[in-house]
Motif scaffolding. Sequence first.
Motif, PDB file in Angstrom:
ATOM      1  N   ALA A  31       0.842  -1.214   0.000  1.00  0.00           N
ATOM      2  CA  ALA A  31       0.000   0.000   0.000  1.00  0.00           C
ATOM      3  C   ALA A  31       0.873   1.259   0.000  1.00  0.00           C
ATOM      4  O   ALA A  31       1.827   1.363   0.798  1.00  0.00           O
ATOM      5  N   PRO A  32       0.561   2.241  -0.888  1.00  0.00           N
ATOM      6  CA  PRO A  32       1.425   3.405  -1.074  1.00  0.00           C
ATOM      7  C   PRO A  32       1.214   4.513  -0.041  1.00  0.00           C
ATOM      8  O   PRO A  32       0.680   5.571  -0.360  1.00  0.00           O
ATOM      9  N   ARG A  35       6.423   5.061   4.403  1.00  0.00           N
ATOM     10  CA  ARG A  35       7.713   4.973   3.701  1.00  0.00           C
ATOM     11  C   ARG A  35       7.561   4.442   2.281  1.00  0.00           C
ATOM     12  O   ARG A  35       8.474   4.537   1.484  1.00  0.00           O
ATOM     13  N   PHE A  36       6.405   3.890   1.959  1.00  0.00           N
ATOM     14  CA  PHE A  36       6.197   3.345   0.610  1.00  0.00           C
ATOM     15  C   PHE A  36       5.325   4.258  -0.263  1.00  0.00           C
ATOM     16  O   PHE A  36       4.791   3.811  -1.287  1.00  0.00           O
ATOM     17  N   ILE A  37       5.168   5.514   0.139  1.00  0.00           N
ATOM     18  CA  ILE A  37       4.386   6.441  -0.691  1.00  0.00           C
ATOM     19  C   ILE A  37       5.120   6.630  -2.026  1.00  0.00           C
ATOM     20  O   ILE A  37       6.351   6.661  -2.057  1.00  0.00           O
ATOM     21  N   ARG A  38       4.380   6.671  -3.139  1.00  0.00           N
ATOM     22  CA  ARG A  38       5.014   6.831  -4.452  1.00  0.00           C
ATOM     23  C   ARG A  38       4.044   7.442  -5.444  1.00  0.00           C
ATOM     24  O   ARG A  38       2.833   7.503  -5.173  1.00  0.00           O
ATOM     25  N   ASN A 223      -4.064  -7.396   6.001  1.00  0.00           N
ATOM     26  CA  ASN A 223      -3.562  -6.077   5.648  1.00  0.00           C
ATOM     27  C   ASN A 223      -2.167  -5.834   6.236  1.00  0.00           C
ATOM     28  O   ASN A 223      -1.251  -5.377   5.545  1.00  0.00           O
ATOM     29  N   LEU A 224      -2.015  -6.142   7.510  1.00  0.00           N
ATOM     30  CA  LEU A 224      -0.809  -5.694   8.215  1.00  0.00           C
ATOM     31  C   LEU A 224       0.365  -6.679   8.181  1.00  0.00           C
ATOM     32  O   LEU A 224       1.521  -6.257   8.245  1.00  0.00           O
ATOM     33  N   TYR A 225       0.109  -7.989   8.096  1.00  0.00           N
ATOM     34  CA  TYR A 225       1.237  -8.920   8.140  1.00  0.00           C
ATOM     35  C   TYR A 225       2.094  -8.846   6.865  1.00  0.00           C
ATOM     36  O   TYR A 225       3.330  -8.840   6.956  1.00  0.00           O
ATOM     37  N   PRO A 226       1.481  -8.744   5.679  1.00  0.00           N
ATOM     38  CA  PRO A 226       2.335  -8.546   4.491  1.00  0.00           C
ATOM     39  C   PRO A 226       3.106  -7.225   4.567  1.00  0.00           C
ATOM     40  O   PRO A 226       4.256  -7.143   4.148  1.00  0.00           O
ATOM     41  N   ARG A 227       2.472  -6.202   5.129  1.00  0.00           N
ATOM     42  CA  ARG A 227       3.171  -4.910   5.269  1.00  0.00           C
ATOM     43  C   ARG A 227       4.332  -5.038   6.260  1.00  0.00           C
ATOM     44  O   ARG A 227       5.405  -4.475   6.055  1.00  0.00           O
ATOM     45  N   ALA A 228       4.105  -5.765   7.339  1.00  0.00           N
ATOM     46  CA  ALA A 228       5.183  -5.970   8.323  1.00  0.00           C
ATOM     47  C   ALA A 228       6.362  -6.692   7.663  1.00  0.00           C
ATOM     48  O   ALA A 228       7.526  -6.349   7.907  1.00  0.00           O
ATOM     49  N   ARG A 229       6.066  -7.659   6.815  1.00  0.00           N
ATOM     50  CA  ARG A 229       7.154  -8.368   6.122  1.00  0.00           C
ATOM     51  C   ARG A 229       7.909  -7.405   5.201  1.00  0.00           C
ATOM     52  O   ARG A 229       9.139  -7.432   5.126  1.00  0.00           O
ATOM     53  N   ALA A 230       7.152  -6.500   4.533  1.00  0.00           N
ATOM     54  CA  ALA A 230       7.798  -5.508   3.658  1.00  0.00           C
ATOM     55  C   ALA A 230       8.662  -4.547   4.483  1.00  0.00           C
ATOM     56  O   ALA A 230       9.781  -4.203   4.086  1.00  0.00           O
ATOM     57  N   TYR A 231       8.183  -4.120   5.650  1.00  0.00           N
ATOM     58  CA  TYR A 231       8.976  -3.233   6.524  1.00  0.00           C
ATOM     59  C   TYR A 231      10.249  -3.949   6.981  1.00  0.00           C
ATOM     60  O   TYR A 231      11.321  -3.372   7.012  1.00  0.00           O
TER      61      TYR A 231
END
Length: 254
Positions: A31-32, A35-38, A223-231
Amino acid sequence: MSEASFYQLLLWSWIALAVITMFTLSFFLTAPYGRFIREGWGPRIDSRLGWVAMELPSLLVFVWCYAAAGRPLGEVDTLFLLMWGGHYLHRSLIYPFLLRGGPRQMTLSPLLLGVLFNVGNAYLNGRFLFHFGPARGASWVLDPRFLVGALVFFAGMGINQSADRALRNLRKPGETGYKIPRGGLFERVSCPNYLGESLEWLGWATATWSLSGAAFAFWTIANLYPRARAYHRWYQAQFPDYPSNRKAVVPFVF
Ligand code: NDP
């Protein structure tokens, strides 16, 4: 179509959508925002305003469900209102004004999806608890499902808020960059705030013993676990000295 049929249709579509979302966020998209805003995701607005606009509907719709209840309400209903209301009052009207890092921005597309999610989610949970679901008498507060669920909910809230506070405090006023968070659960996982959030809604699902609550908990994890992996991978790539013993969000597991 009656409202009861609409409710059932929405609930099962909601669960199906959560599965699709988990798959998409795990393999195709981050999700943009933050830190992943684009570029390429539409116009941006002030991030504080974005948080308020995104989270306040959750509070308002849930309060409407309470006010429009289809039966006499009791103490347990009020307890559920206080649990939900406490979380969303903080998230929509307190958390946004504590954020540091200067004037940040949020992309409109995830914000609008967030509003849609929050309206649907509050409707599904509130309407079940105060209208379609069984009336929960005062004895429900001694039921092991409520006791365990409430304990997990409040423990999750404590973990979430203290991790969010620690992240905030990484920046001195005026600073905008990222640092390695340290101490407490950060020694075990990169995103204890997301761990706390998922515990809250797993606790909620247990305390309310509802499919709508379980769907919310599943959505939160989707929503949050894939984002946590990306972080987690982002921290590892940014900081060569990033502690190697940390997991992304669940200590020792994931
Ligand atoms: P993040 O962890 O991305 O960011 C939280 C704040 O801390 C932001 O201001 C961020 O700055 C800052 N921050 C994060 N990491 C660092 C670092 N290493 N160094 C310095 N500053 C840092 O959380 P989210 O914005 O994704 O979520 C905020 C809250 O909302 C959380 O409690 C989360 O659980 C909850 N939430 C719940 C969802 C649900 O599905 N129930 C969905 C999304 C959020 P910046 O913005 O500049 O990156």
